[in-house]
Write a protein that holds these residues in place. Sequence first.
Motif, short mmCIF file in Angstrom:
data_model
loop_
_atom_site.label_atom_id
_atom_site.label_comp_id
_atom_site.label_asym_id
_atom_site.label_seq_id
_atom_site.Cartn_x
_atom_site.Cartn_y
_atom_site.Cartn_z
N TYR A 150 16.54 -2.07 8.54
CA TYR A 150 15.97 -0.80 9.33
C TYR A 150 14.57 -1.14 9.71
CZ TYR A 150 20.27 1.58 7.48
OH TYR A 150 21.78 1.96 7.47
N GLY A 151 14.01 -2.10 9.68
CA GLY A 151 12.64 -2.29 10.22
C GLY A 151 11.52 -2.15 9.20
N LEU A 152 12.11 -2.10 7.91
CA LEU A 152 11.12 -1.92 6.56
C LEU A 152 10.40 -3.13 6.03
CD1 LEU A 152 13.03 1.23 4.98
CD2 LEU A 152 10.82 1.28 6.43
N GLN A 153 9.36 -3.23 5.95
CA GLN A 153 8.90 -4.25 5.29
C GLN A 153 9.32 -4.26 3.54
OE1 GLN A 153 4.25 -4.65 5.08
NE2 GLN A 153 4.57 -6.37 3.46
N VAL A 154 9.64 -5.46 3.18
CA VAL A 154 9.97 -5.40 1.77
C VAL A 154 9.39 -6.38 0.99
CG1 VAL A 154 12.20 -5.41 0.22
CG2 VAL A 154 12.45 -4.25 2.41
N ASP A 178 0.85 -0.98 -0.02
CA ASP A 178 -0.06 0.13 0.01
C ASP A 178 0.85 1.15 0.08
OD1 ASP A 178 -2.66 -1.32 -0.24
OD2 ASP A 178 -2.54 -1.71 2.00
N LYS A 179 0.81 2.01 0.95
CA LYS A 179 1.64 3.27 1.06
C LYS A 179 3.33 2.86 1.20
CE LYS A 179 0.32 6.98 3.49
NZ LYS A 179 0.31 7.82 4.80
N LEU A 186 10.40 11.90 2.90
CA LEU A 186 9.46 12.53 1.86
C LEU A 186 8.07 12.21 1.74
CD1 LEU A 186 11.71 10.12 -0.89
CD2 LEU A 186 11.85 12.78 -0.34
N TRP A 187 7.50 12.46 3.15
CA TRP A 187 6.21 12.36 3.35
C TRP A 187 5.87 13.62 4.23
CZ3 TRP A 187 3.44 8.56 1.18
CH2 TRP A 187 4.15 7.27 0.70
N GLU A 188 4.60 14.19 3.85
CA GLU A 188 4.31 15.55 4.43
C GLU A 188 3.85 15.43 5.72
OE1 GLU A 188 3.01 14.31 1.39
OE2 GLU A 188 4.02 15.75 0.16
N ASP A 189 4.29 16.37 6.64
CA ASP A 189 3.70 16.38 8.05
C ASP A 189 2.48 17.23 8.17
OD1 ASP A 189 4.64 19.20 7.66
OD2 ASP A 189 6.39 19.13 8.94
N ASP A 190 2.24 17.56 9.20
CA ASP A 190 0.81 18.34 9.41
C ASP A 190 0.75 19.79 8.70
OD1 ASP A 190 -0.33 16.22 10.80
OD2 ASP A 190 0.22 17.20 12.66
N ASP A 191 2.16 20.56 8.28
CA ASP A 191 2.27 21.31 7.83
C ASP A 191 2.47 21.45 6.30
OD1 ASP A 191 2.10 22.93 10.26
OD2 ASP A 191 4.13 22.61 10.47
N GLY A 192 2.44 20.14 5.74
CA GLY A 192 2.55 20.03 4.26
C GLY A 192 3.85 20.06 3.91
N GLU A 251 7.86 6.37 9.55
CA GLU A 251 7.20 7.20 10.31
C GLU A 251 5.60 7.25 9.88
OE1 GLU A 251 9.36 11.08 12.38
OE2 GLU A 251 9.76 10.89 10.18
N VAL A 252 5.35 6.82 8.63
CA VAL A 252 4.09 6.67 7.92
C VAL A 252 3.65 5.28 7.75
CG1 VAL A 252 4.38 9.03 6.89
CG2 VAL A 252 4.67 7.07 5.57
N GLY A 253 4.40 4.34 8.29
CA GLY A 253 3.83 3.08 8.49
C GLY A 253 4.06 2.55 7.04
#
Length: 146
Positions: A116-120, A24-25, A54-60, A68-70
């Motif tokens: 690094y704990g990422l699902q691949v 997904d994401k 590369l992912w937006e925070d609350d301020d865009g 951090e975004v799963g």
Amino acid sequence: MKVVLQRSGKASVTVDGEITGSIDKGYVLLVGLTHEDKKEDVEYIAKKIAGLRLWEDDDGKMNKSIDEVGGSILSVSQFTLYGDVRKGRRPSFIEAARPEKAEPLWHYFNECLEGYGLQVETGIFGAMMDVELVNDGPVTIIVESK
């Protein structure tokens, strides 16, 4: 080593009509290796990708990393990233690593990302693959070790 990173909302890779990997994401990584690449190049690129924001925070603003975004990774080997079309109309792949060198490095790259704990999820090395992707943004980044 050269990686074309595309931020995606969802993506999958299919070989012979069967899905071999889907997310997904996350990031779709088109991974090219050259005959000069070593484990150090692979480790550098994996660390760089794991830490990219590369992912937006609350301020865009692009301020969040993939963990951090799963998000997940879809890694696809692609020797054609080293296709040279400067001469003639047919690409030369002389800079691409031979399969016996590239395949173990690609697997090692995926292991480093998992470290690094990422699902691949992956395609199949050397197979003819259909890659489907919803490019989120669109965001496309080229990451190189040299």
